[in-house]
Design a protein around this motif. Structure first.
Motif, PDB file in Angstrom:
ATOM      1  N   ALA A 225     -43.181 113.527 -33.192  1.00 39.34           N
ATOM      2  CA  ALA A 225     -43.467 113.767 -31.895  1.00 39.34           C
ATOM      3  C   ALA A 225     -44.886 114.359 -32.164  1.00 39.34           C
ATOM      4  O   ALA A 225     -45.536 114.110 -30.920  1.00 39.34           O
ATOM      5  N   LYS A 226     -45.364 115.097 -33.194  1.00 37.90           N
ATOM      6  CA  LYS A 226     -46.607 115.572 -33.130  1.00 37.90           C
ATOM      7  C   LYS A 226     -47.783 114.503 -33.102  1.00 37.90           C
ATOM      8  O   LYS A 226     -48.774 114.642 -32.258  1.00 37.90           O
ATOM      9  N   PRO A 291     -28.160 111.112 -31.507  1.00 39.88           N
ATOM     10  CA  PRO A 291     -28.717 112.778 -31.456  1.00 39.88           C
ATOM     11  C   PRO A 291     -30.357 112.926 -32.280  1.00 39.88           C
ATOM     12  O   PRO A 291     -31.076 113.528 -31.762  1.00 39.88           O
ATOM     13  N   LEU A 292     -30.401 111.721 -33.146  1.00 37.82           N
ATOM     14  CA  LEU A 292     -31.863 111.952 -33.521  1.00 37.82           C
ATOM     15  C   LEU A 292     -32.840 111.594 -32.637  1.00 37.82           C
ATOM     16  O   LEU A 292     -34.089 112.233 -32.485  1.00 37.82           O
ATOM     17  N   ASN A 293     -32.537 110.773 -31.649  1.00 36.82           N
ATOM     18  CA  ASN A 293     -33.555 110.294 -30.591  1.00 36.82           C
ATOM     19  C   ASN A 293     -33.508 111.525 -29.577  1.00 36.82           C
ATOM     20  O   ASN A 293     -34.852 111.786 -29.163  1.00 36.82           O
ATOM     21  N   LEU A 294     -32.449 112.373 -29.361  1.00 35.57           N
ATOM     22  CA  LEU A 294     -32.766 113.475 -28.531  1.00 35.57           C
ATOM     23  C   LEU A 294     -33.519 114.609 -29.242  1.00 35.57           C
ATOM     24  O   LEU A 294     -34.530 115.112 -28.572  1.00 35.57           O
ATOM     25  N   VAL A 295     -33.439 114.967 -30.642  1.00 35.24           N
ATOM     26  CA  VAL A 295     -34.448 115.582 -31.427  1.00 35.24           C
ATOM     27  C   VAL A 295     -35.712 115.199 -31.162  1.00 35.24           C
ATOM     28  O   VAL A 295     -36.804 115.877 -30.768  1.00 35.24           O
ATOM     29  N   GLY A 296     -36.006 113.933 -31.153  1.00 30.63           N
ATOM     30  CA  GLY A 296     -37.452 113.378 -31.178  1.00 30.63           C
ATOM     31  C   GLY A 296     -37.956 113.697 -29.662  1.00 30.63           C
ATOM     32  O   GLY A 296     -39.112 113.981 -29.503  1.00 30.63           O
ATOM     33  N   VAL A 297     -37.266 113.334 -28.660  1.00 34.58           N
ATOM     34  CA  VAL A 297     -37.604 113.320 -27.358  1.00 34.58           C
ATOM     35  C   VAL A 297     -37.832 114.892 -26.891  1.00 34.58           C
ATOM     36  O   VAL A 297     -38.906 115.195 -26.349  1.00 34.58           O
ATOM     37  N   ALA A 304     -45.826 118.499 -25.826  1.00 35.93           N
ATOM     38  CA  ALA A 304     -46.627 118.152 -24.494  1.00 35.93           C
ATOM     39  C   ALA A 304     -46.954 119.473 -23.951  1.00 35.93           C
ATOM     40  O   ALA A 304     -47.999 119.807 -23.300  1.00 35.93           O
ATOM     41  N   THR A 305     -46.041 120.337 -23.623  1.00 33.64           N
ATOM     42  CA  THR A 305     -46.078 121.458 -22.877  1.00 33.64           C
ATOM     43  C   THR A 305     -47.172 122.330 -23.828  1.00 33.64           C
ATOM     44  O   THR A 305     -47.976 122.940 -23.302  1.00 33.64           O
ATOM     45  N   LEU A 306     -47.128 122.509 -25.040  1.00 31.91           N
ATOM     46  CA  LEU A 306     -47.769 123.212 -25.847  1.00 31.91           C
ATOM     47  C   LEU A 306     -49.459 122.727 -25.872  1.00 31.91           C
ATOM     48  O   LEU A 306     -50.369 123.564 -25.966  1.00 31.91           O
TER      49      LEU A 306
END
Length: 310
Positions: A225-226, A291-297, A304-306
């Motif tokens: 994600a980063k 569920p891993l995809n949810l973690v990533g998204v 993105a907010t940060l």
């Protein structure tokens, strides 16, 4: 034509040795004048560099390079910059290839060069995932091995000057993920064509899924994600948003499929253990991917907010 196979590696000595042994016995024709295997040790702590240095007579084609831990992108850059090849082949250090691997890449490249009248293309070989450490190349090709990625560096070959013109890999990608696809976006903008090369087969080894891998898999999603945000900052297009799953569609999809996170690695753990117990670790991994995809998204939207992105 001289070929350089560039391999960044980090703490993977046992499977790296299988990788190198397979590359040492390549069957090549007169179209290839010779080849080298450029191994870039990315600051491994498992004795990779010292072992290869002490046993260099086992691998006469290997050129060994050492760097401080900086990620595979930096490792590939160092490998390319110190290589002698006209063509660069990138593979991962956990890939075991067939005897005609190099020959297949070069035959396909030369055919594409003749057809195009230039060298603006790269070949993308087949990658077959396997958990069989003793005999990786015995794994059959599976539907889950198919990939739609553009310039995934687990198994690609490209003319060196084209690669240098692209600017090589961005060293800003220090964590896991996206450095190769980001370079792929630049190659795409240059008009570089992807040529499928199914005869250049590599068997990508990774250990069979087990429950104790879950924390590290979740950490990989956070790192991806980063790095995804770096990717998007460089290429703020809808295409890249879909590649990294930074869209409302992906957020709704994975939130819905997990019932807002109620289906997660904890709640499905009994199912995962059952699948592993009946010798279906691959299916267990596919189930966990939801569920891993949810973690990533979720992590991508948080990053993105940060970073002030919307």
């Amino acid at each position: 034509m001289f070929i350089s196979v560039v391999i960044p590696t980090y703490n993977r000595l046992p499977i790296l040795l299988k990788c190198l042994k397979a590359l040492e016995v390549q069957r090549v024709s007169s179209q290839i004048q010779g080849y080298e295997i450029v191994v870039v040790d990315d600051g491994s702590s498992d004795g990779t560099y010292s072992w290869l240095e002490k046993n260099c007579e086992l691998f006469p084609h290997v050129v060994l390079i050492k760097q401080n831990h900086g990620g595979p992108g930096l490792g590939r850059n160092n490998g390319v910059q110190q290589s002698r090849g006209d063509v660069i082949i990138f593979i991962d250090s956990d890939l075991v290839v067939t005897e005609t691997f190099i020959e297949s890449h070069i035959t396909s490249l030369r055919k594409a060069w003749r057809r195009r009248g230039d060298k603006l293309c790269f070949t993308y070989g087949a990658v077959i995932n396997t958990a069989n450490f003793d005999s990786p190349i015995s794994e059959p090709h599976k539907l889950t091995d198919l990939s739609w990625a553009y310039f995934a560096t687990g198994n690609v070959a490209i003319e060196k000057t084209i690669l240098e013109e692209s600017g090589l890999f961005d060293p800003a990608f220090k964590l896991y993920g996206w450095e190769d696809l980001e370079l792929g976006e630049r190659l795409r903008q240059m008009g570089v064509e992807l040529i499928k090369c199914p005869n250049a087969v590599g068997y990508h080894w990774h250990p069979a899924f087990s429950i104790n891998q879950i924390p590290s898999l979740k950490q990989v999603e956070r790192e991806r994600a980063k790095m995804a945000i770096i990717f998007y900052r460089k290429h703020p297009t809808l295409r890249v948003r879909f590649i990294i799953q930074f869209t409302l569609f992906h957020r709704i999809l994975w939130e819905s499929l997990t019932l807002g996170g109620l289906i997660n690695d904890v709640t499905i753990r009994p199912l995962l253990k059952f699948l592993i117990r009946i010798n279906r670790p691959g299916l267990a991994m596919q189930v966990l991917r939801v569920p891993l995809n949810l973690v990533g998204v979720r992590e991508i939207f948080r990053e993105a907010t940060l970073n002030g992105l919307h």
